[in-house]
Each structure stands twice: as structure tokens, then as C-alpha cells.
Enzyme design. Structure first.
Site, PDB file in Angstrom:
ATOM      1  N   LEU A  33      32.322  17.527  17.543  1.00  0.00           N
ATOM      2  CA  LEU A  33      31.292  17.383  18.287  1.00  0.00           C
ATOM      3  C   LEU A  33      31.080  16.307  18.938  1.00  0.00           C
ATOM      4  O   LEU A  33      31.304  15.306  18.725  1.00  0.00           O
ATOM      5  CB  LEU A  33      29.860  17.928  17.467  1.00  0.00           C
ATOM      6  CG  LEU A  33      30.030  19.074  16.693  1.00  0.00           C
ATOM      7  CD1 LEU A  33      28.558  19.513  16.153  1.00  0.00           C
ATOM      8  CD2 LEU A  33      30.380  20.169  17.394  1.00  0.00           C
ATOM      9  N   HIS A  37      28.227  18.873  23.255  1.00  0.00           N
ATOM     10  CA  HIS A  37      27.835  19.983  22.138  1.00  0.00           C
ATOM     11  C   HIS A  37      26.264  19.655  21.815  1.00  0.00           C
ATOM     12  O   HIS A  37      25.447  20.493  21.929  1.00  0.00           O
ATOM     13  CB  HIS A  37      28.576  19.700  21.034  1.00  0.00           C
ATOM     14  CG  HIS A  37      30.017  20.197  21.168  1.00  0.00           C
ATOM     15  ND1 HIS A  37      31.056  19.310  20.989  1.00  0.00           N
ATOM     16  CD2 HIS A  37      30.458  21.372  21.089  1.00  0.00           C
ATOM     17  CE1 HIS A  37      31.876  20.224  21.037  1.00  0.00           C
ATOM     18  NE2 HIS A  37      31.818  21.574  20.975  1.00  0.00           N
TER      19      HIS A  37
END
Length: 285
Positions: A33, A37
Site C-alpha cells: 500500500l 491506496h
């Protein structure tokens, strides 16, 4: 934040919340991530009473086994980031949990998956539809969030939801970029600092080409972007298509559509990067 690894445990956790009428947001991810994100997750947290983020590198959407093997994975860091944003549940299943038996479903998306990514990654979007539909059935979200960087994927997911009549609102979230303009991607972790600087030319070229609308032809725009990027050592354009933003079919004239998008895939070394830019977009599109 709850970290849940099985569909059964996820259902046990979510069903009482569904019974209370709580809105549930879902962000499907493959982990590694980054702030792109995070933008999806923050919007999900802000718009729903319950926020679920899945972290799962889905094998059925990789047509290149080496790409699957090299895909970055760091679930501990992912979960720490998700907890800091206020996520309710991190769903971190195993491959065996999501595919206790082979998923033999084959989706028909017409021409949506025959172009661009679909042309160069056969079977990719069928794998995307398999895993996203499984996640939708498991979570039963009110809303699900997808990044507009994966422009074609967003169109595919919307069509899948229509075909399967899944009661979920699909929310597209604008691309988040590094200060250089490079679209944030988990694959950027595989780039050296020099490669990151080279890869920033992808968006620069796209941005420069927006001045071409109604002044130069579609073909001249295609040639400009492709040639400019290919002149940079270490970069190679796999495709650059200018398409109708709804049908994803190529346009030959700026007046062919009121919604025109340029979609590109570029190899930076052996790392494949995608990006897109809107040339024309009607209101409320």
C-alpha cells in the site's frame, strides 16, 4: 482494527453490523500500500460506517508468473497503515481461502476487455472479475472503491456488477501522483531512483499532449506521446490508445466522443507502468 483471514470469520464479524443497517465500504487491494491506496481508503472511511480493506495478491489476474512472484508484499506494513487511517477490518486471506477449488467462471465483457490491457494481458480481467466478485459476495459492501489509474479495470468492474446484478455502488477515485507526476503504484517500489525520474516523463508527455485537442489530429497526438517517451533511455511504450471513456474503443477524431481518454502502458526497464489522462469529459460523466 480487526485482522481477519477467513471468509467465515469475516461474515461472522460483519453480519451483526449489516443487521443494524450499517453502511459498509470496501477497498480491494493487492497490498504494498502507498498514498494512492490511502486516498481510496480515507474516502471509504469517510463515507461509510464500516470500512473493509482486502489485502490479497490475486494469482488469477497475472498472466506472467514472474510478475506474480515479484509483486511486492508487506502485509505488516499494510495493516499498520490501514489501522492508522481508521479501517474497521483488514481482510488478509490466503490463496487457498479465496480459491478452495479452481474458479472456472468465464466472463463475457464484449469489447471492453479486448483492447489495451486486455490485448496484452489475456485473461487478466477475467481474473479481476473472479476475485472482485468473490470479495463482493463475502463483504456485501454498500460501496466499493477503485482507483482511476486502472481506468479499464474500473469499466470492467462496473460491467461485471451490472451483469451479476450485485447491489453495490462503484466509486472511482482520482489518480494520486508523486511530486514528479508519476502515478503512484505498488510497482514503483521496484524502480531505482534514476528509473523513477525517467518514468516521470510518462505523465509529462501525456500532460503536454492535452494541448493537442482540436489543434492536432488523434494520430498526431498518438505519435507525439509515443515518440517522446520512446526517445528516453529505459522507457518503451507497449501501447498508447486514445479511446471513448465509456466504451474503451479507439476514436479517430476528437469529435467522435464527448468523453475522450488516453490510456498508456510503458515498460521502465522490466517494470510495467500504466497511466491515463482525460482529454475531453462531459459534465457528470
Amino acid at each position: 482494527m480487526e485482522i481477519i483471514k477467513t471468509v467465515a470469520d469475516l461474515d461472522r464479524f460483519l453480519q451483526p453490523l449489516r443487521d443494524k443497517g450499517k453502511s459498509i465500504g470496501l477497498v480491494p487491494t493487492m497490498g504494498a500500500l502507498h498514498q494512492g491506496h490511502a486516498a481510496l481508503v480515507k474516502q471509504c472511511v469517510g463515507e461509510n460506517e464500516v470500512a473493509v480493506v482486502s489485502v490479497f495478491v490475486n494469482p488469477t489476474q497475472f498472466n506472467d508468473k514472474e510478475d506474480f512472484r515479484l509483486y511486492p508484499r508487506n502485509s505488516d506494513a499494510d495493516c499498520a497503515l490501514l489501522e492508522s487511517i481508521g479501517v474497521t477490518v483488514a481482510f488478509v486471506p490466503s490463496v487457498e481461502e479465496m480459491y478452495p477449488e479452481p474458479d472456472t467462471r468465464v466472463f463475457d465483457f464484449g469489447m471492453l476487455d479486448k483492447v489495451m490491457e486486455g490485448r496484452f494481458r489475456p485473461g487478466h480481467f477475467n481474473g479481476v472479475a473472479q476475485i472482485v466478485s468473490k470479495l463482493f459476495y463475502a463483504v456485501k459492501p454498500t460501496r466499493a472503491y477503485f482507483g482511476e489509474k486502472d481506468f479499464q479495470q474500473l469499466a470492467i468492474v462496473r460491467e461485471m456488477v451490472r451483469q451479476l446484478a450485485i447491489p453495490v455502488e462503484i466509486v472511482g477515485v482520482p489518480i494520486v501522483r508523486e511530486t514528479s507526476g508519476l502515478a503512484m503504484s505498488s510497482r514503483n517500489l521496484r524502480l531505482s531512483e534514476e528509473q523513477r525520474q525517467e518514468a516521470a516523463e510518462i505523465y509529462r508527455s501525456l500532460r503536454l499532449s492535452t494541448d493537442f485537442v482540436n489543434e492536432k489530429s488523434i494520430q498526431e497526438t498518438l505519435d507525439f506521446v509515443t515518440n517522446r517517451i520512446n526517445q528516453i533511455d529505459g522507457l518503451r511504450v507497449e501501447y498508447f490508445d486514445i479511446v471513448d471513456g465509456n466504451t474503451l474503443q479507439a476514436v479517430s477524431d476528437w469529435n467522435d466522443s464527448a468523453y475522450v481518454v488516453g490510456c498508456i502502458a510503458v515498460f521502465c526497464g522490466d517494470v510495467r507502468l500504466i497511466d491515463n489522462i482525460s482529454y475531453k469529459k462531459i459534465e457528470n460523466q
